[in-house]
Design an enzyme around this catalytic site. Structure first.
Site, PDB file in Angstrom:
ATOM      1  N   SER A 110      -6.972 -10.709  -8.643  1.00  0.00           N
ATOM      2  CA  SER A 110      -6.644  -9.778  -9.717  1.00  0.00           C
ATOM      3  C   SER A 110      -6.951 -10.391 -11.079  1.00  0.00           C
ATOM      4  O   SER A 110      -6.739 -11.582 -11.304  1.00  0.00           O
ATOM      5  CB  SER A 110      -5.155  -9.418  -9.649  1.00  0.00           C
ATOM      6  OG  SER A 110      -4.771  -8.696 -10.805  1.00  0.00           O
ATOM      7  N   SER A 160      -5.431  -9.154 -13.737  1.00  0.00           N
ATOM      8  CA  SER A 160      -4.308  -8.743 -14.587  1.00  0.00           C
ATOM      9  C   SER A 160      -3.622  -9.895 -15.318  1.00  0.00           C
ATOM     10  O   SER A 160      -3.301  -9.763 -16.506  1.00  0.00           O
ATOM     11  CB  SER A 160      -3.287  -7.954 -13.761  1.00  0.00           C
ATOM     12  OG  SER A 160      -3.820  -6.705 -13.391  1.00  0.00           O
ATOM     13  N   LYS A 208       1.583   2.729  -5.247  1.00  0.00           N
ATOM     14  CA  LYS A 208       1.811   3.581  -6.423  1.00  0.00           C
ATOM     15  C   LYS A 208       2.675   4.803  -6.109  1.00  0.00           C
ATOM     16  O   LYS A 208       3.398   5.285  -6.981  1.00  0.00           O
ATOM     17  CB  LYS A 208       0.473   4.020  -7.019  1.00  0.00           C
ATOM     18  CG  LYS A 208      -0.326   2.879  -7.624  1.00  0.00           C
ATOM     19  CD  LYS A 208      -1.599   3.375  -8.290  1.00  0.00           C
ATOM     20  CE  LYS A 208      -2.381   2.218  -8.890  1.00  0.00           C
ATOM     21  NZ  LYS A 208      -3.584   2.666  -9.628  1.00  0.00           N
ATOM     22  N   ASN A 243       2.536   3.550 -11.803  1.00  0.00           N
ATOM     23  CA  ASN A 243       1.879   2.241 -11.809  1.00  0.00           C
ATOM     24  C   ASN A 243       2.516   1.282 -12.810  1.00  0.00           C
ATOM     25  O   ASN A 243       2.064   0.148 -12.951  1.00  0.00           O
ATOM     26  CB  ASN A 243       0.383   2.381 -12.114  1.00  0.00           C
ATOM     27  CG  ASN A 243       0.091   2.499 -13.599  1.00  0.00           C
ATOM     28  OD1 ASN A 243       0.722   3.315 -14.282  1.00  0.00           O
ATOM     29  ND2 ASN A 243      -0.841   1.717 -14.103  1.00  0.00           N
ATOM     30  N   ASP A 275      -2.130   4.602 -15.879  1.00  0.00           N
ATOM     31  CA  ASP A 275      -3.490   4.816 -15.377  1.00  0.00           C
ATOM     32  C   ASP A 275      -4.118   6.053 -16.018  1.00  0.00           C
ATOM     33  O   ASP A 275      -5.343   6.111 -16.181  1.00  0.00           O
ATOM     34  CB  ASP A 275      -3.486   4.981 -13.856  1.00  0.00           C
ATOM     35  CG  ASP A 275      -3.467   3.650 -13.128  1.00  0.00           C
ATOM     36  OD1 ASP A 275      -3.831   2.627 -13.740  1.00  0.00           O
ATOM     37  OD2 ASP A 275      -3.091   3.630 -11.946  1.00  0.00           O
ATOM     38  N   GLY A 310     -11.547   9.932  -2.354  1.00  0.00           N
ATOM     39  CA  GLY A 310     -10.213   9.373  -2.139  1.00  0.00           C
ATOM     40  C   GLY A 310      -9.123  10.356  -2.511  1.00  0.00           C
ATOM     41  O   GLY A 310      -9.318  11.224  -3.371  1.00  0.00           O
ATOM     42  N   GLY A 336      -3.099   7.425  -4.808  1.00  0.00           N
ATOM     43  CA  GLY A 336      -2.515   7.456  -6.143  1.00  0.00           C
ATOM     44  C   GLY A 336      -3.551   7.455  -7.253  1.00  0.00           C
ATOM     45  O   GLY A 336      -3.440   8.203  -8.237  1.00  0.00           O
ATOM     46  N   TYR A 354     -12.990  -2.681 -10.221  1.00  0.00           N
ATOM     47  CA  TYR A 354     -13.506  -3.528 -11.294  1.00  0.00           C
ATOM     48  C   TYR A 354     -13.998  -4.892 -10.790  1.00  0.00           C
ATOM     49  O   TYR A 354     -14.557  -5.670 -11.554  1.00  0.00           O
ATOM     50  CB  TYR A 354     -12.428  -3.755 -12.358  1.00  0.00           C
ATOM     51  CG  TYR A 354     -11.164  -4.397 -11.815  1.00  0.00           C
ATOM     52  CD1 TYR A 354     -11.046  -5.786 -11.737  1.00  0.00           C
ATOM     53  CD2 TYR A 354     -10.103  -3.624 -11.376  1.00  0.00           C
ATOM     54  CE1 TYR A 354      -9.905  -6.379 -11.220  1.00  0.00           C
ATOM     55  CE2 TYR A 354      -8.955  -4.197 -10.858  1.00  0.00           C
ATOM     56  CZ  TYR A 354      -8.865  -5.576 -10.781  1.00  0.00           C
ATOM     57  OH  TYR A 354      -7.734  -6.160 -10.271  1.00  0.00           O
ATOM     58  N   GLY A 360     -14.658  -0.089 -13.216  1.00  0.00           N
ATOM     59  CA  GLY A 360     -13.286   0.191 -13.610  1.00  0.00           C
ATOM     60  C   GLY A 360     -12.650  -0.770 -14.585  1.00  0.00           C
ATOM     61  O   GLY A 360     -11.453  -0.639 -14.892  1.00  0.00           O
TER      62      GLY A 360
END
Length: 576
Positions: A163, A165, A206, A227, A243, A267, A270, A355, A376
């Site tokens: 990740s 993040s 989510k 989220n 999001d 898809g 969430g 991403y 993303g």
């Protein structure tokens, strides 16, 4: 928005003295050792942070720090896993690591200050779910937080090892931000009792966390997923959806006009719910959804939507480590030459919420088909910006957000060197990695370990075809990673499938070297075919695959300077 463009051959500069790849170069060796040392430090820190979490758990349950049975079992396991040459090193190495881990836990339990993240153990630390008791997690940081007097934020998910993040929130100065890998059966306990000030939530949770929140924002309630969670002063949980803001920003960032367009969303989870809400609010003429397990709208229903103007991948398909991959084939959506007024001709955009990597399978195909596309990352950064604002009740300027997008984009990209055997890829790659503070990987050095024999032995025993299969497998494993400098073997371009493996996360740099300076020493193909024949066979592919071409006809250092200039890299390693 990125557009497909013809492969460029941006040659630049000239120079003088030769450099070969065949000699042992101390800078190369030291660069590799430095990269490994950096990885060891990161892994050690991850392990010790989990030791802090285990200390909190043991304090809350009254368990002793020392578990002789587990330590003996772990030392035995790692010793058995090591190759014969290094088995004897494992018991003293891991014995020392475990001794340091025990010492660290004792300091925490005795109340000694160790660092900001674990200055003291919370007196009433909640019990860890079983999934978090001991051992290294995939990310190195999972489960309930070790105690900290500072607010602690984090990301909740199941597989988070790569990740971005934490890096993004570091750039936003959110505060301590950690990764929490939790199994589905433990999510309720974690969210209800975890010692966090705020959480971001990613797949597959989510929707799972919605009923665990005491209050929901209008956006979360309307979309049907959460989220972002904030633990308020009274201990209640507030669920929001950032999001929506993130995907809306992504559309603007890519300059995609949605109004009046038909969108096909891949898809039904969430992320899909959020994407559909934004598209509808932006005036899309129609929003169609297909999903593998959706009754009446499975993937075979894609054929009903070849008239779509926009495609959005809202699934994890193509995400690291299963990359590159794509859920659908874009060929039927591509331009056909239609010119009649009122009739569409091909897609106007392909968007992917994934991403990592920068180009998933669907984006690689979009690029080849000449369709504008975007990954993303802008959505990820924008939703993180909004979450950080909510966590800290503050405002972050949009210019800061755009700077973070550029920084993370630069950091995640690999620099891949291609070119003829003996063109200088290994030497120059190691020097470039040292200059930029990146890890260097030489694919030819990874192949013997994968094959269990040297490269000349592979050619002699199994032939070139077997070697190319191994080379492709190793190339895929290496180039799905981020932030590397990679030197490829000279024949990587002989297998068309390797292009996507290199290009998914990289800028490809061709090292051009005068043919009279190339050598064949120890190189099976150069010896078998001759350098001139090999160069003639591969020249067109080298030029076609390269994003940038640099002359290597001077010193290695000058070649590195030319690459840095061609890629417009600042002194701190960031792209200009």
């Amino acid at each position: 928005m990125k557009h497909a463009a013809p492969r460029k051959s941006d040659a630049s500069c000239d120079g003088g003295a030769p450099v070969g790849e065949g000699r042992i170069d101390l800078a190369v060796l030291r660069s590799r050792i430095d990269g490994i040392d950096a990885e060891i430090v990161e892994l050690f820190e991850r392990r010790m942070r989990i030791a802090a979490d285990v200390a909190a758990y043991k304090r809350s349950t009254g368990k002793p720090v020392l578990d002789r049975e587990r330590e003996a079992a772990r030392i035995d396991a790692v010793t058995r896993a090591a190759s014969d040459d290094f088995k004897s090193f494992m018991p003293p190495l891991f014995g020392l690591i475990m001794e340091m881990s025990r010492e660290y836990q004792h300091r925490l339990l005795d109340g000694h200050a160790v660092d900001r993240r674990a200055a003291a153990v919370i007196e009433h630390a909640p019990a860890l779910p079983e999934c978090c008791d001991g051992g290294l997690s995939r990310s190195g940081r999972k489960g309930t937080l070790s105690a900290s007097r500072e607010p602690v934020y984090g990301l909740l998910g199941r597989k988070l090892a790569h990740s971005y993040s934490p890096k993004i929130h570091e750039l936003f100065e959110t505060g301590e931000y950690r990764l929490f890998e939790v199994e589905p059966e433990d999510v309720r306990d974690f969210v209800s009792s975890g010692a966090f000030a705020g959480l971001n939530v990613t797949v597959p949770y989510k929707e799972t966390v919605m009923p665990l929140c005491d209050e929901l924002s209008d956006a979360a309630r309307g979309i049907g997923c959460v989220n972002t969670i904030v633990r308020r002063e009274d201990g209640t949980l507030y669920g929001d959806n950032t999001d929506y803001y993130g995907f809306s920003f992504m559309i603007d960032y890519a300059n995609v006009a949605v109004e009046g367009k038909k969108a096909l969303v891949l898809g039904a989870g969430g992320a899909s719910k959020t994407v559909c809400a934004v598209l509808k609010d932006r005036g899309a003429r129609e929003v169609a959804v297909v999903s593998r397990n959706m009754p009446g709208a499975g993937l075979d229903a894609v054929r009903n939507h070849y008239d779509a103007d926009i495609i959005v991948n809202a699934t994890p398909v193509g995400m690291y480590p299963d990359c590159p991959a794509s859920l659908i084939d874009l060929e039927p959506f591509c331009s056909t030459g239609e010119t009649r007024e009122g009739h569409r001709d091909g897609l106007v955009a392909v968007l992917d919420v994934v991403y990592n990597p920068a180009r998933t399978g669907i984006l690689l195909q979009a690029e080849k088909c000449g369709i504008p596309f975007i990954d993303g990352l802008p959505m990820l950064v924008a939703q993180a910006k909004r979450a950080s604002e909510i966590f800290r009740d503050t405002h972050i300027d949009d210019d800061v957000m755009r700077a973070v997008i550029e920084r993370v984009s630069s950091d995640r990209g690999n620099i891949v060197l291609i070119g003829m055997p003996s063109s200088g890829k290994s030497t120059i790659g190691a020097l470039l990695a040292e200059r930029l503070g990146r890890t260097f990987v030489d694919i030819d050095e990874r192949i013997p370990a994968a094959a269990g024999k040297s490269i000349p032995a592979i050619f002699a025993d199994d032939g070139e075809e077997a070697f190319r299969r191994i080379e492709t497998a190793v190339t895929g494993d290496v180039c799905k990673e981020s932030g590397l400098v990679v030197a490829c073997g000279g024949g990587v371009v002989t297998q068309p499938c390797n292009y996507d493996l290199l290009h998914q996360n990289a800028t490809i740099v061709l090292l051009r070297r005068p043919i009279e300076l190339l050598v064949s020493d120890g190189r099976p193909m150069s010896i078998a075919k001759g350098i001139a024949t090999l160069e003639k066979e591969r020249r067109r592919s080298y030029e076609a695959w390269a994003d940038v071409a640099v002359e290597n006809d001077a010193s290695p250092e000058e070649a590195v300077d030319r690459i840095v200039a061609a890629l417009r890299i600042e002194g701190n390693g960031e792209r200009r």
